[in-house]
Design an enzyme around this catalytic site. Structure first.
Site, short mmCIF file in Angstrom:
data_model
loop_
_atom_site.label_atom_id
_atom_site.label_comp_id
_atom_site.label_asym_id
_atom_site.label_seq_id
_atom_site.Cartn_x
_atom_site.Cartn_y
_atom_site.Cartn_z
N ASP A 76 2.48 -17.03 1.24
CA ASP A 76 1.07 -17.15 0.36
C ASP A 76 0.08 -16.48 1.07
O ASP A 76 -0.20 -16.38 2.50
CB ASP A 76 0.67 -18.57 0.35
CG ASP A 76 1.51 -19.44 -0.91
OD1 ASP A 76 2.74 -18.95 -1.23
OD2 ASP A 76 1.32 -20.78 -1.02
N HIS A 132 2.89 -18.36 5.49
CA HIS A 132 1.59 -17.70 4.70
C HIS A 132 1.56 -16.39 5.56
O HIS A 132 2.14 -16.05 6.68
CB HIS A 132 0.48 -18.36 5.10
CG HIS A 132 0.16 -19.89 4.39
ND1 HIS A 132 0.90 -20.81 4.70
CD2 HIS A 132 -0.66 -20.01 3.54
CE1 HIS A 132 0.62 -21.62 3.99
NE2 HIS A 132 -0.34 -21.27 3.09
#
Length: 248
Positions: free
Chosen positions: A56, A204
């Site tokens: 992400d 992430h």
């Protein structure tokens, strides 16, 4: 005790009244509700040794290329839930993700958190603005959406479906919390000790400060591969999902 009993009686009477008038009692719209309807996906349990790695908040000029290099080394495909404004900042990285066989998905334009009272129009604007940035850069229209912070609601689901998106979260036992930099070993242990067929793992590729994700992946990828796991995109993982028919 009397107050509790009175409350229970009142709830029962309300449910009975609704049923007598042909109305269903209000539903608790939690994970079970949305999962049963196929509106949100957290994981796809399977007999196959497959796992979906997701990243992400990127792209990021430092972390994303390094992660892509490592994924290539282990023949792993992943899904990148990108932020639209960062795609505009680093278009070549978004293009590289596509060229190397990874999947790009929508993570809003500005990484807005959709609190429960946020209106559908604002949610839709964030989704569509990100979509435009992704399409202009890569020529690809994403069809998966992940709300920042994991905030989901009826408005999020409705806005997503209206614009051709499926909401995808992550396996609750596979939230690495790498954004919080808990330590490389904690990230590694979180993934390896909980790995199950059909998991969606949350990483992430952009965090504030120095990331620990890459170092964790250097241990996670070879170990999972040794265990026989195949790393797939979320869209490929979804092909293993059993169809569910729920009355609307």
């Amino acid at each position: 005790m009397r107050i509790i009993c009175s409350s229970l009686v009142a709830t029962a009477l309300l449910s009975a009244t609704l049923l007598n008038h042909g109305q269903a009692a209000p539903q608790n719209k939690n994970r079970e509700y949305y999962e049963a309807r196929g509106d949100i996906v957290w994981e796809v349990p399977s007999d196959e040794k497959i796992i979906a790695l997701t990243f992400d908040d990127g792209p990021d000029p430092a972390d994303t290329p390094a992660i892509l290099d490592l994924l290539k080394q282990y023949e792993a495909k992943a899904t990148f839930f990108v932020v639209g404004k960062r795609v505009e900042m680093y278009p070549e990285l978004a293009k590289r993700e596509i060229v190397e066989g990874h999947e790009i998905a929508n993570h809003t334009y500005s990484h807005s958190y959709f609190r429960k009272r946020m209106g559908g129009e604002k949610i839709q604007n964030e989704i569509l603005k990100a979509e435009q940035a992704i399409f202009t850069t890569t020529g690809e229209k994403p069809h998966l959406f992940r709300p920042p912070g994991g905030y989901y609601s009826e408005n999020v689901v409705d806005a997503s479906k209206k614009n051709g998106y499926l909401v995808v979260m992550w396996s609750w036992h596979q939230d690495t919390e790498d954004w919080n930099k808990p330590g490389v070993n904690k990230i590694v242990n979180k993934v390896l000790k909980n790995a199950r067929n059909g998991d969606i793992v949350l990483f992430h590729d952009y965090v504030e400060g120095k990331s620990q994700t890459l170092e964790a992946l250097k241990q996670v990828l070879p170990e999972l591969k040794e265990r026989g796991y195949r790393f797939v995109t979320v869209s490929e993982l979804l092909t293993f999902r059993k169809s569910t028919t729920v009355e609307k």
